[in-house]
Design an enzyme around this catalytic site. Sequence first.
Site, PDB file in Angstrom:
ATOM      1  N   TYR A 283      -1.280   0.059  10.787  1.00 49.24           N
ATOM      2  CA  TYR A 283      -1.499  -0.547   9.467  1.00 49.24           C
ATOM      3  C   TYR A 283      -0.282  -0.310   8.570  1.00 49.24           C
ATOM      4  CZ  TYR A 283      -3.131  -0.916   4.675  1.00 49.24           C
ATOM      5  OH  TYR A 283      -3.236  -1.227   3.355  1.00 49.24           O
TER       6      TYR A 283
ATOM      7  N   SER B 252       0.829  -1.202   0.000  1.00 44.35           N
ATOM      8  CA  SER B 252       0.000   0.000   0.000  1.00 44.35           C
ATOM      9  C   SER B 252       0.862   1.249   0.000  1.00 44.35           C
ATOM     10  CB  SER B 252      -0.861  -0.045   1.267  1.00 44.35           C
ATOM     11  OG  SER B 252      -1.379   1.225   1.534  1.00 44.35           O
TER      12      SER B 252
ATOM     13  N   LYS C  47       2.434  -3.101   6.912  1.00 38.51           N
ATOM     14  CA  LYS C  47       2.753  -3.273   5.486  1.00 38.51           C
ATOM     15  C   LYS C  47       4.262  -3.148   5.236  1.00 38.51           C
ATOM     16  CE  LYS C  47      -1.024  -4.514   3.788  1.00 38.51           C
ATOM     17  NZ  LYS C  47      -1.183  -5.783   3.105  1.00 38.51           N
TER      18      LYS C  47
HETATM   19  N1  UFG Z   1     -12.172  11.069   4.222  1.00 30.46           N
HETATM   20  C1  UFG Z   1     -13.105  11.967   4.703  1.00 30.46           C
HETATM   21  N2  UFG Z   1     -14.223  11.464   5.279  1.00 30.46           N
HETATM   22  C2  UFG Z   1     -14.453  10.131   5.407  1.00 30.46           C
HETATM   23  C3  UFG Z   1     -13.479   9.234   4.929  1.00 30.46           C
HETATM   24  C4  UFG Z   1     -12.350   9.732   4.342  1.00 30.46           C
HETATM   25  O1  UFG Z   1     -12.941  13.178   4.615  1.00 30.46           O
HETATM   26  O2  UFG Z   1     -15.487   9.754   5.962  1.00 30.46           O
HETATM   27  C5  UFG Z   1     -10.964  11.610   3.569  1.00 30.46           C
HETATM   28  C6  UFG Z   1      -9.673  11.260   4.290  1.00 30.46           C
HETATM   29  O3  UFG Z   1      -9.410  12.186   5.320  1.00 30.46           O
HETATM   30  C7  UFG Z   1      -8.676  11.307   3.133  1.00 30.46           C
HETATM   31  C8  UFG Z   1      -9.495  10.816   1.935  1.00 30.46           C
HETATM   32  O4  UFG Z   1     -10.854  11.012   2.297  1.00 30.46           O
HETATM   33  O5  UFG Z   1      -8.272  12.611   2.879  1.00 30.46           O
HETATM   34  C9  UFG Z   1      -9.286   9.360   1.618  1.00 30.46           C
HETATM   35  O6  UFG Z   1      -9.539   8.601   2.794  1.00 30.46           O
HETATM   36  P1  UFG Z   1      -9.679   6.999   2.738  1.00 30.46           P
HETATM   37  O7  UFG Z   1      -9.973   6.545   4.124  1.00 30.46           O
HETATM   38  O8  UFG Z   1     -10.620   6.593   1.674  1.00 30.46           O
HETATM   39  O9  UFG Z   1      -8.252   6.537   2.252  1.00 30.46           O
HETATM   40  P2  UFG Z   1      -6.823   6.704   2.935  1.00 30.46           P
HETATM   41  O10 UFG Z   1      -5.970   7.473   1.977  1.00 30.46           O
HETATM   42  O11 UFG Z   1      -6.908   7.214   4.320  1.00 30.46           O
HETATM   43  O12 UFG Z   1      -6.366   5.208   3.022  1.00 30.46           O
HETATM   44  C10 UFG Z   1      -6.429   4.389   1.852  1.00 30.46           C
HETATM   45  C11 UFG Z   1      -6.622   2.966   2.271  1.00 30.46           C
HETATM   46  C12 UFG Z   1      -5.405   2.488   2.987  1.00 30.46           C
HETATM   47  C13 UFG Z   1      -4.186   2.784   2.185  1.00 30.46           C
HETATM   48  C14 UFG Z   1      -4.097   4.212   1.758  1.00 30.46           C
HETATM   49  C15 UFG Z   1      -2.936   4.376   0.824  1.00 30.46           C
HETATM   50  O13 UFG Z   1      -7.758   2.832   3.097  1.00 30.46           O
HETATM   51  O14 UFG Z   1      -5.529   1.103   3.156  1.00 30.46           O
HETATM   52  O15 UFG Z   1      -5.280   4.578   1.100  1.00 30.46           O
HETATM   53  O16 UFG Z   1      -2.752   5.683   0.436  1.00 30.46           O
HETATM   54  F1  UFG Z   1      -3.098   2.521   2.907  1.00 30.46           F
END
Ligand code: UFG
Length: 367
Positions: free
Chosen positions: A150, A126, A154
């Site tokens: 997490y 990831s 990884k």
């Molecule tokens: N976000 C919100 N509200 C929500 C959920 C997410 O504003 O309810 C925002 C987060 O703050 C972030 C973006 O949307 O800015 C993306 O969030 P995600 O949770 O969809 O994804 P992440 O980038 O946090 O994490 C994902 C995967 C991980 C992985 C990562 C790699 O869930 O497993 O991408 O970049 F490691």
Amino acid sequence: MAARVLLTGGTGYIGSHTYVALVEAGYHVVLLDDFSNSSPDVLNQLEIITGVPTRFHRADVSDANAIRPIFAAYDFDAVVHCAARKSVPQSLARPKMFFDANIASLLALMRVMAGHGVKTMVYSSSATVYGQPESLPIPEHAPLSYTSPYGLSKIMGEQFLNQQVRTSAGWVVGTLRYFNPAGAHPSALIGEAPVHDGGNLMPLIAKVARGVVPALDIYGHDYGTPDGTGIRDYVHVCDLAQGHVQSLDRLLRHRRSHTLNLGRGSGYSVLEVVKAYEAASGCRIPYRLLPRRPGDVAASFADPTMAARVIGFCATRDLHDMCRSSWAWETARQSDLQGALISPPYRPLGLIAAAPSVIVTPIARPS
Ligand code: UFG
């Protein structure tokens, strides 16, 4: 003869789409899952899409005694290891569960593979391994760090596998660092349907569009990004699935390991994703602006040049495709839940005309 592959996490979001891509590429695939974050219904959908009877075993990958007989029953050429936990917020709340799920299972799997002479693995890693990136876009040689258990799990997984490749003759590993998978298969028969809410953006936006929750909580609007919300490299899950096929093809042909970014090479902010989803669904997505979420980074997007050069990876589907296919999947799923018939525009090319039957081959556990 077609290579035989064990696909762990095969009924999960990435695993199910990867299964379709592997079968379409001619691989013989056996699926493994414990349904800890997926549904058995996926197996029927996979038969409809591929037209190929599904070979499936229910087991926890970290239970070496349970997976050993599966390796004994098939002469696998390779493993595609997608089974893992992936939610950053969950890992912050329950770190030990993450190390058990992501590290203990990898070690058990490697031990069983070694015992059966299987030395080829495609590993789900990831972009989380880059932690707070120092510069953008992120190349594979960027320093590794973590902002959550997490992320640490990884990095450790990658390092165990690197060590194995260095010290054990014949081992080759394709490490794939996914950026942010989104979207669904064009059939609308499979998509993202986590049993436990992982806190990911796209499924939450879909819930708001369906009216299941009243508004999206946007975490952080004071990042140093053009609109203040977090930027991510969203990549269509079908492009990602194809990346697994290309990685495996290369490992089996050239017997050389690789570590590659799978992303599009550009990012979208949370607000841009909200707007794109509104356009694709025709639904309004109300939102609330909240403080930053622990473990999040401001911006993350890939330098995908090495993946293009080494395995020919090229993500062709854009954010609009991701939102449109996600919405098609969400609406089909909702009709299904309400007991209506799903009539997707997609027609499988396979052989199964009647209702499919899932083959669940029982394997006796040694006493
Ligand atoms: N976000 C919100 N509200 C929500 C959920 C997410 O504003 O309810 C925002 C987060 O703050 C972030 C973006 O949307 O800015 C993306 O969030 P995600 O949770 O969809 O994804 P992440 O980038 O946090 O994490 C994902 C995967 C991980 C992985 C990562 C790699 O869930 O497993 O991408 O970049 F490691």
